[in-house]
Design a protein around this motif. Structure first.
Motif, PDB file in Angstrom:
ATOM      1  N   VAL A  53      -8.355   1.592   6.952  1.00 51.52           N
ATOM      2  CA  VAL A  53      -7.714   2.136   5.753  1.00 51.52           C
ATOM      3  C   VAL A  53      -6.830   1.103   5.053  1.00 51.52           C
ATOM      4  O   VAL A  53      -6.990   0.828   3.866  1.00 51.52           O
ATOM      5  CB  VAL A  53      -6.871   3.395   6.114  1.00 51.52           C
ATOM      6  CG1 VAL A  53      -6.250   3.982   4.852  1.00 51.52           C
ATOM      7  CG2 VAL A  53      -7.737   4.406   6.836  1.00 51.52           C
ATOM      8  N   THR A 108      -1.646  10.026   5.004  1.00 52.49           N
ATOM      9  CA  THR A 108      -2.941  10.709   5.031  1.00 52.49           C
ATOM     10  C   THR A 108      -3.700  10.350   6.295  1.00 52.49           C
ATOM     11  O   THR A 108      -4.246  11.209   6.988  1.00 52.49           O
ATOM     12  CB  THR A 108      -3.779  10.307   3.806  1.00 52.49           C
ATOM     13  OG1 THR A 108      -2.952  10.307   2.668  1.00 52.49           O
ATOM     14  CG2 THR A 108      -4.949  11.232   3.620  1.00 52.49           C
ATOM     15  N   HIS A 165       1.489   7.055   0.943  1.00 47.65           N
ATOM     16  CA  HIS A 165       0.564   8.193   1.027  1.00 47.65           C
ATOM     17  C   HIS A 165      -0.638   7.858   1.900  1.00 47.65           C
ATOM     18  O   HIS A 165      -1.120   8.681   2.660  1.00 47.65           O
ATOM     19  CB  HIS A 165       0.058   8.586  -0.358  1.00 47.65           C
ATOM     20  CG  HIS A 165       1.144   9.061  -1.262  1.00 47.65           C
ATOM     21  ND1 HIS A 165       1.939  10.134  -0.949  1.00 47.65           N
ATOM     22  CD2 HIS A 165       1.577   8.593  -2.463  1.00 47.65           C
ATOM     23  CE1 HIS A 165       2.822  10.307  -1.932  1.00 47.65           C
ATOM     24  NE2 HIS A 165       2.628   9.377  -2.854  1.00 47.65           N
ATOM     25  N   GLN A 166      -1.097   6.631   1.755  1.00 47.14           N
ATOM     26  CA  GLN A 166      -2.271   6.205   2.519  1.00 47.14           C
ATOM     27  C   GLN A 166      -1.998   6.295   4.022  1.00 47.14           C
ATOM     28  O   GLN A 166      -2.815   6.767   4.791  1.00 47.14           O
ATOM     29  CB  GLN A 166      -2.635   4.762   2.157  1.00 47.14           C
ATOM     30  CG  GLN A 166      -3.036   4.577   0.717  1.00 47.14           C
ATOM     31  CD  GLN A 166      -4.444   5.066   0.448  1.00 47.14           C
ATOM     32  OE1 GLN A 166      -5.305   5.039   1.317  1.00 47.14           O
ATOM     33  NE2 GLN A 166      -4.664   5.565  -0.770  1.00 47.14           N
ATOM     34  N   TYR A 167      -0.800   5.800   4.426  1.00 49.33           N
ATOM     35  CA  TYR A 167      -0.435   5.844   5.843  1.00 49.33           C
ATOM     36  C   TYR A 167      -0.338   7.300   6.306  1.00 49.33           C
ATOM     37  O   TYR A 167      -0.846   7.675   7.356  1.00 49.33           O
ATOM     38  CB  TYR A 167       0.932   5.169   6.054  1.00 49.33           C
ATOM     39  CG  TYR A 167       0.903   3.668   5.874  1.00 49.33           C
ATOM     40  CD1 TYR A 167       0.644   2.831   6.950  1.00 49.33           C
ATOM     41  CD2 TYR A 167       1.136   3.101   4.632  1.00 49.33           C
ATOM     42  CE1 TYR A 167       0.637   1.462   6.783  1.00 49.33           C
ATOM     43  CE2 TYR A 167       1.117   1.730   4.451  1.00 49.33           C
ATOM     44  CZ  TYR A 167       0.873   0.916   5.542  1.00 49.33           C
ATOM     45  OH  TYR A 167       0.860  -0.439   5.374  1.00 49.33           O
ATOM     46  N   GLN A 180      -7.566  -2.362   1.778  1.00 52.58           N
ATOM     47  CA  GLN A 180      -6.836  -2.224   0.516  1.00 52.58           C
ATOM     48  C   GLN A 180      -5.818  -3.345   0.338  1.00 52.58           C
ATOM     49  O   GLN A 180      -5.542  -3.762  -0.785  1.00 52.58           O
ATOM     50  CB  GLN A 180      -6.104  -0.882   0.484  1.00 52.58           C
ATOM     51  CG  GLN A 180      -7.036   0.297   0.510  1.00 52.58           C
ATOM     52  CD  GLN A 180      -6.244   1.590   0.400  1.00 52.58           C
ATOM     53  OE1 GLN A 180      -5.759   1.934  -0.667  1.00 52.58           O
ATOM     54  NE2 GLN A 180      -6.106   2.283   1.519  1.00 52.58           N
ATOM     55  N   ILE A 214       0.859  -1.194   0.000  1.00 55.42           N
ATOM     56  CA  ILE A 214       0.000   0.000   0.000  1.00 55.42           C
ATOM     57  C   ILE A 214       0.902   1.253   0.000  1.00 55.42           C
ATOM     58  O   ILE A 214       1.845   1.333   0.770  1.00 55.42           O
ATOM     59  CB  ILE A 214      -0.904   0.021   1.256  1.00 55.42           C
ATOM     60  CG1 ILE A 214      -1.688  -1.280   1.376  1.00 55.42           C
ATOM     61  CG2 ILE A 214      -1.831   1.229   1.231  1.00 55.42           C
ATOM     62  CD1 ILE A 214      -2.615  -1.561   0.229  1.00 55.42           C
TER      63      ILE A 214
END
Lengths: 331, 351
Positions: free
Chosen positions: B267, B252, B248-250, B271, B245
């Motif tokens: 989150v 954000t 950016h996901q972490y 995914q 993953i």
């Protein structure tokens, strides 16, 4: 296409091949399927050599064929692989305390030869349970080795008498003794000979006993692959010759002087008067002489391997001495 | 473009393969008849003659061979089911720990994974078996917890009618779907049923604890070893998914001030799931197949019963090995299809 042709030819050739004695002679040794480790029957001594009751019969066959007891390759086989190893030709003869039964003799592509040990199934129990008869074991957990005749005997005997028990299967004799010692099971059942031998390996042998009650007949015999009549006869007569020799009191020590004996039975046994049919076995006329001189007679084999362990002969005495050991006449 | 040379080569190759297989079968046939063996499955209807001690489906000597196969198969499936659930939960926790922002938690997971992944499973099974047998008390001075007993032969529990379990099994569903009122209502009912239903307690007799239900020590050792071992692989598989993953996901999630656990749950996990799912299913299959190692400690699983006991007692080596191969491939095929069917709509929804 060439590969294909070779494979087809190869498979045909393999099928035409079924003369074990020629095979063995060409190879220079026999392959004997044995127990990995069973005190008294098959163990390794301090020099690293295989010794034991079962081993001596491999050696006897070697003596009969090669006039030397050491032309043997020992192949340890376990409970699972033993019959397949034999029927597939991985071993030439199975000398691994194996019970002779109709099912095995007819259904597995193997043939039994001669019985060399009469055993019976018994139980190892702690003395503190004070078991007088088998029905006292009602409700007990019993260790048994899977795939053995003892597993079937146990089920037969207990279910027909409505005695309840819980079987716990253990893969090897060693594991079974460990499980028994750690109280995973209340009793351990297998052939009496194995129990009598192994009780001494427990921490406190005096706290345990082998029950006198025997629940089955376990005639242990050598076996060969089916389909080779000559080979089966060779193995059979080697076993019987050791029994006949004991009956005639011919042993390792006196066999050379016995060659001069005028007793016609002994003369036939040692090949001094050659027998008619013996050529058909493909062996030397005096093959029994080599068996006795190099390995000994049945009594000697028993005394050497099993007597020191405290095993008495019970049914394994000669027929004229209250036992069942009986060889057809060698004439 | 396939040129004609390739085509001829491939035809020759196929013929060769076909020829080898034909030769093998005919050779087998010849050998079987030469040794006076027969090939067939009629013997499965015969009386088996042996008892199996530790089963969910009873097998006794007077029952036929096929019943022994069935009870072995059910044993394997139940070991696999318990193993899969425990290994997945433990693996998930370990994977989440591995990505945690604290060094201590991270290294705990690291140490665990490296220990359990690097020791052969067979060794672990034997280890837990020996450990349990040696450390737990003998049957006549068992640990007692209420009406349950813990001994070196197994765990003995009081039992009651299996129907009582239905409201209890359905309970989590209502809580997960947040129908709390129904859940509470059902809990009250199930406590009532449990209180008033007939219980069968294990009782110590001369040799054994009898009555009630039990998990044997072999079963426990096998399930523990399988779960702990597979969990280390599952943790790595899931960690791989988490790392796939985008960071950016972490970031954000962190910027939105979501806690670590919540971030993983809402989150990252949704995914990562489609990424690690195929590898996870592989682990489930491995676990199911590895259950056959139970033979080393005498657990009567499918493999031990078929390729061990029955093969020996009936002497039908070819037939039994054939059955073993067919059943394993079928079981694994169906379980994989089922698990991916169950999982599919979910990860489609999230992606």
């Amino acid at each position: 296409m060439i590969i294909l042709a070779i494979i087809l030819l190869l498979s045909l050739w393999m099928n035409l091949y079924a003369d074990t004695l020629t095979d063995v002679k060409a190879r220079g040794f026999i392959r004997c399927g044995i127990h990995e480790a069973l005190t008294g029957f098959s163990t390794i001594d301090k020099k690293g050599e295989r010794i034991g009751f079962d081993i001596d019969f491999c050696r006897a066959i070697s003596s009969a064929i090669f006039q030397s007891p050491d032309k043997v390759k020992y192949v340890p086989v376990n409970i699972k692989t033993r019959f397949l190893a034999l029927s597939s030709g991985t071993v030439d003869v199975l000398s691994r305390n194996t019970t002779w039964s109709l099912d095995r003799d007819t259904g597995l592509g193997i043939s039994f030869t001669a019985i060399n040990f009469y055993d019976g199934q018994s139980f190892l129990v702690p003395k503190k349970f004070n078991i007088k008869q088998l029905s006292d074991l009602n409700g007990a957990t019993i260790c048994v080795m899977p795939g053995t005749t003892t597993e079937l005997n146990l089920a037969d005997y207990f279910s027909s008498r409505k005695i309840k028990y819980t079987p716990v299967v253990v893969e090897s004799l060693h594991q079974a003794m460990v499980a028994y010692e750690q109280k995973r099971c209340d009793a351990f059942t297998t052939d009496r000979s194995a129990l009598e031998v192994n009780i001494d390996l427990l921490k406190n042998p005096n706290d345990h006993e082998v029950l006198n009650e025997i629940i089955s007949k376990e005639p242990l015999a050598l076996a060969v692959a089916s389909g080779d009549e000559k080979w089966r006869k060779i193995v059979t007569w080697v076993v019987w010759s050791t029994i006949q020799a004991e009956e005639l009191e011919v042993d390792m020590r006196n066999v050379d002087s016995m060659k001069l004996s005028k007793n016609p039975k002994i003369m036939r046994l040692l090949g001094t008067t050659p027998l008619q049919g013996i050529d058909n076995l493909g062996l030397k006329p005096n093959f029994i002489y080599f068996v006795i001189a190099q390995v000994g007679n049945y009594g000697e084999i028993f005394k050497r391997n099993l007597k020191p362990l405290g095993l008495s002969r019970h049914l394994n005495h000669l027929w004229n001495n209250g036992g069942l050991m009986y060889s057809p006449p060698i004439r | 473009m396939i040129n004609s040379n390739h085509r001829i080569l491939s035809i020759v190759l196929w013929l060769a393969i076909f020829g080898i297989i034909t030769a093998m079968i005919s050779n087998l046939h010849l050998h079987i008849s030469r040794q006076n063996l027969e090939f067939g499955f009629d013997f499965l209807l015969q009386r088996s003659g042996f008892d199996i001690g530790d089963t969910w489906i009873t097998h006794q000597a007077n029952m036929p061979y096929w019943n022994a196969i069935l009870s072995g198969l059910v044993n394997t499936i139940i070991v696999a089911a318990f193993g899969i659930v425990i290994a997945t939960l433990l693996g998930l926790v370990l994977a989440i720990m591995a990505k945690a922002p604290f060094v201590i938690i991270k290294s705990v997971s690291d140490v665990y994974i490296n220990i359990f992944r690097n020791i052969p499973l067979l060794v672990q099974i034997l280890f837990f078996h020996t450990l349990l047998i040696n450390t737990l008390p003998e049957v006549n001075n068992a640990y007692t917890i209420g009406a349950s007993y813990v001994t070196n032969r197994g765990i003995y529990l009081p039992t009651t009618s299996p129907w009582v379990l239905i409201p209890i099994i359905t309970l989590p569903y209502f809580f997960i779907t947040r129908r709390i009122k129904t859940g509470v209502f059902l809990s009250v009912i199930s406590i009532g049923i449990l209180y008033f239903s007939q219980w069968e307690h294990p009782v110590l007799n001369r040799f054994n604890l009898s009555g009630g239900g039990s998990f044997s020590i072999e079963w426990l050792a096998l399930v523990i070893a399988l779960s702990l071992y597979t969990a280390s692989y599952i943790a790595e598989v899931m960690r791989g998914g988490f790392e796939a993953i985008s960071y950016h996901q972490y970031e954000t999630a962190r910027a939105l001030n979501i806690s670590y656990i919540k971030m993983m749950r809402h989150v990252i996990l949704p995914q990562a799931k489609p990424i690690f799912l195929p590898a996870l299913l592989n682990q489930y299959l491995n676990l199911t197949k590895n259950a056959s190692l139970g033979i080393a400690i005498g657990y009567p699983d499918f493999f031990g019963v078929t390729a061990g006991t029955i093969l020996n007692q009936s002497g039908r080596a070819l037939e039994m090995i054939f059955i073993v191969m067919v059943v394993y491939s079928l079981v694994n095929y169906f379980s994989i299809t089922m698990i991916s069917k169950i999982s599919h709509p979910q990860w489609k929804r999230h992606v």
